[in-house]
Design a protein around this motif. Structure first.
Motif, PDB file in Angstrom:
ATOM      1  N   ASN A  58     -10.807   1.661  -6.697  1.00  0.00           N
ATOM      2  CA  ASN A  58     -10.877   0.334  -6.691  1.00  0.00           C
ATOM      3  C   ASN A  58      -9.447  -0.308  -7.374  1.00  0.00           C
ATOM      4  N   ARG A  73       0.839  -1.299   0.050  1.00  0.00           N
ATOM      5  CA  ARG A  73       0.084  -0.168   0.138  1.00  0.00           C
ATOM      6  C   ARG A  73       0.767   1.162  -0.141  1.00  0.00           C
ATOM      7  N   GLN A  87      -4.421  -8.694  -0.955  1.00  0.00           N
ATOM      8  CA  GLN A  87      -5.898  -8.891  -0.458  1.00  0.00           C
ATOM      9  C   GLN A  87      -6.685  -7.672   0.096  1.00  0.00           C
ATOM     10  N   GLU A  88      -5.555  -6.848   0.970  1.00  0.00           N
ATOM     11  CA  GLU A  88      -5.896  -6.004   1.736  1.00  0.00           C
ATOM     12  C   GLU A  88      -6.415  -4.898   0.827  1.00  0.00           C
ATOM     13  N   LEU A  89      -5.640  -4.662  -0.252  1.00  0.00           N
ATOM     14  CA  LEU A  89      -5.672  -3.310  -1.218  1.00  0.00           C
ATOM     15  C   LEU A  89      -7.190  -3.872  -2.136  1.00  0.00           C
ATOM     16  N   ASP A 129      -9.726  -5.611  -0.954  1.00  0.00           N
ATOM     17  CA  ASP A 129     -10.690  -4.916  -0.155  1.00  0.00           C
ATOM     18  C   ASP A 129     -11.218  -3.829   0.146  1.00  0.00           C
ATOM     19  N   ASN A 130     -10.068  -3.216   0.280  1.00  0.00           N
ATOM     20  CA  ASN A 130     -10.109  -1.802   0.846  1.00  0.00           C
ATOM     21  C   ASN A 130      -9.879  -0.553  -0.290  1.00  0.00           C
ATOM     22  N   GLY A 131      -9.343  -1.048  -1.240  1.00  0.00           N
ATOM     23  CA  GLY A 131      -8.921  -0.104  -2.391  1.00  0.00           C
ATOM     24  C   GLY A 131      -7.896   0.907  -1.807  1.00  0.00           C
TER      25      GLY A 131
END
Length: 555
Positions: A166, A111, A155-157, A159-161
């Motif tokens: 997105n 991120r 996976q975190e990106l 899910d949360n953008g």
């Protein structure tokens, strides 16, 4: 990995923008970067610490040398400067590494890295490579534990953008052995080693071969996931951690043409011609003639090629870029009249098919024909070189047209940009002591440095002044003029060739690929807007004749 609203990054992926009529993207990217960073660097030029920071990183100045320079400058009227290089460059004092998969690993939060890339570089610059997990070891990793943090970050990106955008995964680019390891499937040397189709290989001369070229049953993501689910439930074999991600485990792991077509097929063919069976081997005199032809082209190769042609007998040391250059551009010229007609025609089928799939426009318009050419190439390979030649690399060529259709072109899903970036990483290591730590520190220093302006190359100096225009004509830029068109675009005086012939007509009219032949006497001088000179070409002089070869690849 892509970000919606046309903001993209390259984390295990490649993203290529639309290029009209196969034009080269080099100038577009460079111009965008120049415009975006010009104001930053104008400000930076008034600050000596900022200048020194950028200068030392650009020229890979060692800390010891920079320490001496800083101390000398402080003694001579610049007390505002720090005394140590690590202070100026904001070098971290410690780097945290871990032992995973039998290797030393350093992980950078995805991120944070992605956010930094998007802030530092213009959104028009669609090719960004940056490391997420660096590993160092004497052998290949024993498992995929080293990738767990990166997978969790992805996976975190998803899910949360990121900053309201997105995120979606585009593809994972690997060579064949790495692809099998990442997906936890059979290696390419197994009887069912192709991860794109279900063809069972045949054992010939100590190796698995793939003789079938058509009516192949394609693998699907649904079938793959069903098989992995059974494996996971019965605990019969480990399942890839990438299985957790919302991926198409077939389509989003494309065949990489850099490894399969260039380092695989093209190198194998040249090796056969140089030292193979007598029925296909060139004589010493023929090898020397091909080499002399290659070397004579060195002065014609523009700077968008990182290497010039070299000796054919050095094939064991040729890099992937050299093999691509031969396969797509120079091979069709230097082999003509030397390689026997049936072998030359066979090579041309491979060369033309690969060329079609490198250009986004041609890959879409001639996708079916490129597949037919590759099928012919594979079928003919058995007749010319023998059953044992039909190994996985040759077989994988039949799937390249689908990859080009899915991603836009072969360059849109290749390892070339990542391999180039890997070369840059290697050059950051200055000694054999803790190379991974050195690398992590250099990368941190670079992330805090201002952007460097990419110097634009002159379009009027050979060999970088040959172009194919949108209408299919070719020209040579001669002189920059202090004039502009109605839109403010600078005008260049060009020698234009409006009467041209195809370089070859079989297996395709070469004008489709931008391969043209002109007479030097049939030229006119014209003023052409610089914006139209985007599709670079190789211009080869042969007496009163010129050959233009459009540059089709992007990386």
């Amino acid at each position: 990995m892509d970000i919606d609203d046309d903001i993209s990054s390259s984390v295990g992926t490649v993203d290529v923008g639309f290029i009209e009529s196969c034009s080269s993207g080099h100038e577009t990217v460079n111009n965008a970067l120049n415009e975006e960073t010009e104001s930053v660097n104008e400000t930076a030029s008034t600050s000596l610490p900022t200048f020194l920071q950028e200068w030392s990183i650009k020229h890979s100045i060692t800390h010891n040398s920079l320490d001496d320079l800083l101390k000398g400058l402080k003694r001579n009227g610049h007390p505002e400067l720090p005394s140590r290089a690590r202070t100026l460059l904001k070098t971290p004092r410690t780097v945290t590494s871990a032992q995973k998969s039998g290797m030393e690993c350093v992980h950078f939060n995805l991120r944070e890295s992605l956010s930094d890339q998007l802030k530092r570089y213009p959104t028009e610059m669609i090719e960004r490579c940056f490391p997420v997990t660096l590993t160092l070891g004497t052998t290949k990793p024993k498992d995929l534990e080293f990738a767990e943090e990166a997978i969790n970050d992805i996976q975190e990106l998803l899910d949360n953008g990121l900053d309201g955008k997105n995120i979606r995964i585009r593809c994972f680019v690997c060579d064949a052995p790495a692809r099998a390891m990442v997906k936890k499937i059979k290696q390419y040397s197994g009887y069912f080693g192709c991860d794109k189709c279900t063809q069972k290989g045949t054992w010939v001369s100590g190796r698995v071969t793939y003789p079938v070229v058509d009516n192949l049953t394609q693998r699907t993501n649904k079938a793959f996931r069903a098989e992995m689910a059974i494996r996971q439930e019965n605990q019969t074999a480990p399942v890839s951690p990438f299985f957790r991600l919302p991926l198409d485990m077939i389509q989003q792991f494309p065949i990489d043409y850099m490894h399969q077509a260039c380092l695989g097929v093209m190198k194998k063919l040249i090796t056969e011609w140089v030292r193979g069976d007598r029925k296909v081997r060139l004589s010493a005199g023929q090898i020397n003639e091909v080499t002399q032809r290659l070397l004579s082209l060195r002065s014609a190769i523009p700077n968008c090629f990182v290497r010039k042609p070299r000796n054919l007998e050095d094939i064991d040391r040729w890099k992937a870029t050299e093999l691509r250059q031969f396969a797509v551009y120079t091979g069709k010229i230097v082999l003509k009249g030397i390689l026997s007609d049936h072998l030359y025609d066979h090579f041309m089928a491979f060369s033309v098919a690969l060329s079609l799939l490198l250009c986004p426009t041609l890959a879409r318009e001639h996708n079916r024909y490129s597949k037919e050419l590759m099928q012919y190439f594979i079928a003919k390979t058995k007749e010319l070189y023998g059953d044992h030649f039909l190994v996985y690399n040759i077989h994988s060529m039949v799937h390249l047209s689908e990859e080009a259709m899915a991603f836009g072109s072969l360059d849109a899903c290749s390892a070339f940009p990542f391999e180039n970036y890997l070369g840059k990483l290697k050059r950051l290591v200055r000694s054999g002591k803790q190379p991974l730590v050195q690398l992590a520190k250099r990368l941190t220093e670079m992330s805090t440095s201002p952007l460097s302006v990419v110097a634009s190359r002159s379009k009027t100096k050979r060999p970088n002044n040959a172009f194919i225009l949108v209408e299919g004509k070719c020209c040579e830029a001669i002189e920059e003029r202090n004039e502009s068109d109605d839109s403010g675009t600078p005008l260049l005086m060009c020698r234009c060739f409006e009467r041209f012939e195809p370089l070859f007509r079989d297996p395709l009219d070469s004008r489709t690929l931008g391969c043209l032949k002109v007479q030097t006497r049939h030229s006119v001088m014209k003023l052409i807007p610089e914006r139209k000179l985007t599709r670079m070409a190789i211009m080869i002089e042969k007496g009163q004749e010129l050959i233009f070869l459009a540059v089709l690849h992007e990386h």
